[in-house]
Write a protein that holds these residues in place. Structure first.
Motif, PDB file in Angstrom:
ATOM      1  N   GLN A 394       0.857  -1.180   0.000  1.00 48.18           N
ATOM      2  CA  GLN A 394       0.000   0.000   0.000  1.00 48.18           C
ATOM      3  C   GLN A 394       0.890   1.227   0.000  1.00 48.18           C
ATOM      4  OE1 GLN A 394      -2.088   0.838   3.653  1.00 48.18           O
ATOM      5  NE2 GLN A 394      -0.753  -0.495   4.847  1.00 48.18           N
ATOM      6  N   GLU A 399      -4.294   7.493  -2.097  1.00 46.76           N
ATOM      7  CA  GLU A 399      -5.722   7.675  -1.852  1.00 46.76           C
ATOM      8  C   GLU A 399      -6.078   7.282  -0.425  1.00 46.76           C
ATOM      9  OE1 GLU A 399      -9.819   6.571  -4.210  1.00 46.76           O
ATOM     10  OE2 GLU A 399      -8.255   5.060  -4.067  1.00 46.76           O
ATOM     11  N   ARG A 400      -6.823   8.105   0.258  1.00 45.51           N
ATOM     12  CA  ARG A 400      -7.200   7.826   1.633  1.00 45.51           C
ATOM     13  C   ARG A 400      -8.085   6.590   1.712  1.00 45.51           C
ATOM     14  NH1 ARG A 400      -8.802  13.842   3.934  1.00 45.51           N
ATOM     15  NH2 ARG A 400      -6.685  14.650   4.131  1.00 45.51           N
ATOM     16  N   PHE A 401      -7.911   5.839   2.792  1.00 45.42           N
ATOM     17  CA  PHE A 401      -8.611   4.570   2.937  1.00 45.42           C
ATOM     18  C   PHE A 401     -10.120   4.744   2.786  1.00 45.42           C
ATOM     19  CE2 PHE A 401     -10.821   1.439   5.551  1.00 45.42           C
ATOM     20  CZ  PHE A 401     -10.283   0.249   5.070  1.00 45.42           C
ATOM     21  N   ASP A 403     -11.751   6.949   1.323  1.00 42.24           N
ATOM     22  CA  ASP A 403     -12.158   7.486   0.031  1.00 42.24           C
ATOM     23  C   ASP A 403     -12.139   6.423  -1.063  1.00 42.24           C
ATOM     24  OD1 ASP A 403     -12.475   9.960   1.151  1.00 42.24           O
ATOM     25  OD2 ASP A 403     -10.486  10.694   0.574  1.00 42.24           O
ATOM     26  N   ARG A 404     -11.637   5.225  -0.746  1.00 38.61           N
ATOM     27  CA  ARG A 404     -11.572   4.173  -1.759  1.00 38.61           C
ATOM     28  C   ARG A 404     -12.997   3.735  -2.129  1.00 38.61           C
ATOM     29  NH1 ARG A 404      -6.789   0.393   0.949  1.00 38.61           N
ATOM     30  NH2 ARG A 404      -5.186   2.035   0.987  1.00 38.61           N
ATOM     31  N   GLU A 406     -14.299   0.865  -2.943  1.00 39.47           N
ATOM     32  CA  GLU A 406     -14.786  -0.352  -2.290  1.00 39.47           C
ATOM     33  C   GLU A 406     -15.126  -0.117  -0.820  1.00 39.47           C
ATOM     34  OE1 GLU A 406     -10.211  -0.600  -2.154  1.00 39.47           O
ATOM     35  OE2 GLU A 406     -11.783   0.110  -3.531  1.00 39.47           O
ATOM     36  N   ARG A 408     -16.176   2.858   0.421  1.00 37.08           N
ATOM     37  CA  ARG A 408     -17.433   3.618   0.434  1.00 37.08           C
ATOM     38  C   ARG A 408     -18.630   2.696   0.201  1.00 37.08           C
ATOM     39  NH1 ARG A 408     -14.587   7.557  -2.730  1.00 37.08           N
ATOM     40  NH2 ARG A 408     -15.773   6.890  -4.568  1.00 37.08           N
ATOM     41  N   ALA A 456      -5.156  -4.568  -8.609  1.00 42.75           N
ATOM     42  CA  ALA A 456      -6.367  -3.899  -8.125  1.00 42.75           C
ATOM     43  C   ALA A 456      -7.287  -4.846  -7.372  1.00 42.75           C
ATOM     44  CB  ALA A 456      -7.104  -3.261  -9.302  1.00 42.75           C
ATOM     45  N   GLU A 459      -5.899  -5.397  -3.961  1.00 43.29           N
ATOM     46  CA  GLU A 459      -6.013  -4.183  -3.150  1.00 43.29           C
ATOM     47  C   GLU A 459      -7.436  -4.012  -2.613  1.00 43.29           C
ATOM     48  OE1 GLU A 459      -4.620  -0.846  -5.366  1.00 43.29           O
ATOM     49  OE2 GLU A 459      -2.596  -1.637  -5.592  1.00 43.29           O
ATOM     50  N   ARG A 460      -8.449  -4.303  -3.462  1.00 43.79           N
ATOM     51  CA  ARG A 460      -9.840  -4.203  -3.002  1.00 43.79           C
ATOM     52  C   ARG A 460     -10.113  -5.207  -1.884  1.00 43.79           C
ATOM     53  NH1 ARG A 460     -10.846  -3.228  -8.581  1.00 43.79           N
ATOM     54  NH2 ARG A 460     -11.289  -5.434  -8.968  1.00 43.79           N
ATOM     55  N   SER A 463      -8.667  -4.043   1.427  1.00 43.99           N
ATOM     56  CA  SER A 463      -9.479  -3.008   2.070  1.00 43.99           C
ATOM     57  C   SER A 463     -10.639  -3.627   2.843  1.00 43.99           C
ATOM     58  CB  SER A 463     -10.028  -2.038   1.020  1.00 43.99           C
ATOM     59  OG  SER A 463      -8.983  -1.348   0.369  1.00 43.99           O
TER      60      SER A 463
END
Length: 735
Positions: A394, A399-401, A403-404, A406, A408, A456, A459-460, A463
């Motif tokens: 990461q 990008e802020r956590f 604000d991602r 997935e 939101r 990606a 990464e999703r 999160s």
């Protein structure tokens, strides 16, 4: 990635005021119980400063000494403020305001604007780059993307140092600013930028502070209203305050002195933004009655990491170095820091990635590993190297956590389940909060096993997995908590940008890593030209680069790997060399001159108590004796023989061999005369120390360990004569 004090995520609330103090060390307890008058906490890296000040506030509130609504705790990031509020809540001190300078000022500005100015407050803009671009267009000055960013930085610096456009050229020259354009042009752009804002009825973040200061200065009634609300102030990271923030703090305080500041001059790394440690270093001058507490017990790092950190500062110069703190590790010994040289930067990144892969395969969590570098441009090589080995990572500062996309979407799903969960078939088999969260997030892409590879999709998943883990910790700390309780917790964390831990290796710049810590840290690119950076020219700039490396070193709890590359690209000319900051610290390097034996005003931990009446002579002090330090590398000495030499046994000696032989011959004569063994006159180590120091007078001779008052009176004249090249028993001409 965790905050700078390693503790349980959701600890139990202490049952009484005295229970708040349990577990604090003696110096931390001094901080927690010093609730009146000015208090200055000089806190080294990893010494639990946040723990000390949050327990101080909580103890005062729980004991009925402080009213929660009358306390304002100020820090520098929303994340730190959110973490502080969370800790205070866990300690039973809910209701205390913990905010950034900007957040606190913005609330006051919004509240008092109708009364002080009238009408509605101008709109606050998040980013000023477009406004600067428009100002440049109005001035018919072309700026490329880099210049646009740099000019924006100069405008921000000008505003926090309270410099108006007309004064910018002189102020920039005086501060030694590395300006991106001609100073007169920047002053013109700065003035045009202010005009653009005025025409569009908008303000920026610096204006929030400037306008609040202006209102508090001009309207005494409003200032008194603010002061009646807040009676007690705590400022964290005080070494980072700008002149503008300091002025705002003074207006909040008025004539009162209920102020506690916390900081470490050795972690001043943001001077380019206008931050200065002078307010911290001058605190005792401004507040002669202040209590000063020094925290030096390092609970974060092993003795090996602390030794390197102390060695870096021992070679430092300047005012901040004079007030450095000698850290003392409280942990068990660990591995020595590793130093590796690579032929080029891709090889350096691949080497780090291979070692990280091995660490993860051996059981180390990816979230407990970080790669830190001087500039963000170094990140790409490490991203590729880690991706090639399937290591999740990461980017810190990306990008802020919350604000991602997935995250939101997951928040919407959890909120819906909390509201209508009784009608959701997904939750039919969920028996507790963690299983409810797993059930809801399974519909968003979470699975019990991570997807293969990186990218990606991975990464999703990371999160969503972070939200699942947070739910488990939350439920363990609060039995009976509902999905609605968790949603409220997530909302509060989102507001404070207090992200849960994502399971991936952290890639971060040294500046963005401050305040964080990991079990394993890789310091990459520690070579001349990058550390210190090429454009660091002045002594002050070089010293700030040294402090930046110190911050990087002190992020590591146990494993520290330092590396550099001889060239940028494969096949390139190997013209680079390791950073000068490592000289005398890494194996095989030559030591440099050190100030360690002098000892600055920092040094050991302890407490100094001041009294408001009288001058400096009225200030009584109670301090612990400063530790003996190697005058070559700066390490704290514990061996008696090394303490006599004032250096490590294996550090190079600058002894005058001829002087040492003359002292040995003299000692033999003295021993024969007294009928005692030679060591009863002076030990070999003391003679070596004398030969290395070559003292000129009794004061210098007396400072050498092993030369007590009795031996000074008996042998001092002879030893000084030998050091001066004269025969013992003779007097220098003219005496």
């Amino acid at each position: 990635m965790t905050a700078a004090t390693h503790s349980t995520l959701f600890p139990q609330t202490p049952g009484s005021p005295d229970a708040v103090l349990e577990g604090l060390d003696p110096e931390q307890r001094e901080v927690a119980t010093a609730l009146h008058g000015p208090v200055c906490v000089l806190a080294g890296a990893g010494t639990g400063k946040t723990r000390a000040i949050t327990h101080r506030i909580a103890y005062g509130v729980r004991a009925g000494i402080l009213q929660p609504s009358s306390v304002l705790a100020v820090t520098f990031t929303n994340r730190a403020a959110g973490e502080m509020r969370g800790r205070l809540r866990q300690l039973g001190a809910a209701g205390v305001q913990a905010r950034t300078f900007h957040s606190a000022a913005l609330r006051q500005l919004q509240y008092f604007w109708p009364k002080a100015v009238g009408g509605s407050m101008p709109r606050l803009v998040d980013r000023k780059v477009q406004l600067v671009a428009d100002a440049a267009a109005a001035c018919r000055i072309r700026l490329d993307r880099g210049e646009l960013r740099d000019v924006t930085g100069e405008i921000e610096w000008s505003k926090v140092t309270q410099t108006v456009p007309a004064d910018y050229p002189l102020a920039a020259a005086k501060a030694g600013r590395d300006v991106p354009r001609a100073p007169a042009e920047i002053a013109q752009l700065y003035a045009a930028y202010e005009d653009v804002k005025r025409d569009r009825a908008v303000i920026d973040f610096e204006d929030v502070l400037l306008l609040t200061v202006a209102i508090l200065q001009d309207r005494h009634d409003i200032a008194e209203q603010v002061r009646s609300q807040y009676q007690h102030f705590v400022v964290d990271e005080y070494q980072d305050v700008s002149p503008l923030q300091q002025r705002l703090l003074e207006l909040w305080l008025g004539e009162r002195d209920n102020l506690c500041v916390v900081g470490d001059a050795s972690q001043t790394i943001y001077s380019f933004t206008g931050a200065t440690p002078d307010h911290l270093l001058d605190f005792r001058t401004r507040h002669p009655g202040a209590t000063v507490v020094k925290l030096v017990r390092d609970y974060r790092s092993t003795p090996q990491v602390v030794h390197l950190a102390n060695g870096l500062l021992a070679q430092a110069r300047g005012r901040a170095a004079d007030h450095r703190l000698e850290l003392v590790s409280q942990r068990k010994p660990g591995p020595e820091p590793g130093y590796t040289e690579y032929p080029d930067e891709p090889a350096e990144a691949e080497g780090a990635a291979r070692r990280i892969r091995e660490l993860i395969d051996s059981g180390v969590r990816a979230s407990e590993i970080a790669v830190l570098f001087r500039t963000n441009s170094q990140s790409e090589t490490y991203e590729q190297a880690l991706a090639d080995l399937g290591v999740p990572y990461q980017l810190r500062g990306a990008e802020r956590f919350f604000d991602r996309p997935e995250v939101r979407k997951a928040g919407v799903a959890l909120r819906g389940a909390a509201r209508f969960g009784g009608n959701d078939s997904l939750l039919d088999d969920a028996v507790d909060l963690p299983s409810q969260v797993r059930a809801v997030l399974s519909g968003e892409g979470w699975t019990t096993e991570p997807p293969a590879g990186s990218g990606a999709v991975r990464e999703r998943w990371e999160s969503l997995a972070a939200l699942v883990n947070l739910a488990q910790d939350f439920a363990a700390a609060r039995p009976g908590a509902t999905l609605s309780d968790l949603v409220a917790e997530l909302d509060e964390r989102a507001g404070a940008q207090h992200a849960p831990t994502v399971e991936g290796v952290t890639l971060a710049s040294l500046h963005s890593a401050k305040g964080l810590e990991w079990d394993v840290v890789f310091l990459a690119g520690v070579a001349e030209g990058m550390m210190p950076i090429t454009y660091a020219k002045t002594d002050e700039q070089i010293e700030e680069e040294r402090r930046l490396l110190y911050v990087g070193v002190t992020r590591a709890r146990e494993h520290l790997f330092v590396s550099w590359a001889l060239s940028r690209s494969p096949g390139g000319r190997p013209s680079r060399r390791p950073s000068r900051f490592l000289d005398g610290l890494r194996p095989g390097s030559t030591a440099v001159a050190s100030r360690a034996a002098v000892g600055g005003a920092g040094g050991a931990g302890g407490v100094e108590r001041g009294f408001a009446s009288g001058g400096p002579s009225a200030v009584r002090r109670r301090t612990q004796r400063s530790p003996a330090r190697c005058r070559v590398c700066g390490r704290t000495l514990t061996d008696a023989g090394e303490m006599k030499l004032m250096r490590c046994e294996d550090c190079p000696s600058d002894m005058d061999e001829g002087l040492y032989e003359r002292l040995r011959d003299w000692r033999a004569v003295q021993a024969q005369r007294s009928g005692q063994p030679a060591f009863c006159v002076f030990t070999d180590k003391t003679l070596i120390a004398i030969a290395e120091a070559a003292p000129d007078d009794e004061g210098e001779l007396a400072r050498i360990p092993g030369v007590g008052m009795r031996k000074l009176n008996r042998y001092g004249a002879d030893v000084l004569a030998i050091c001066a090249g004269r025969e013992p028993g003779t007097e220098e001409d003219g005496n």
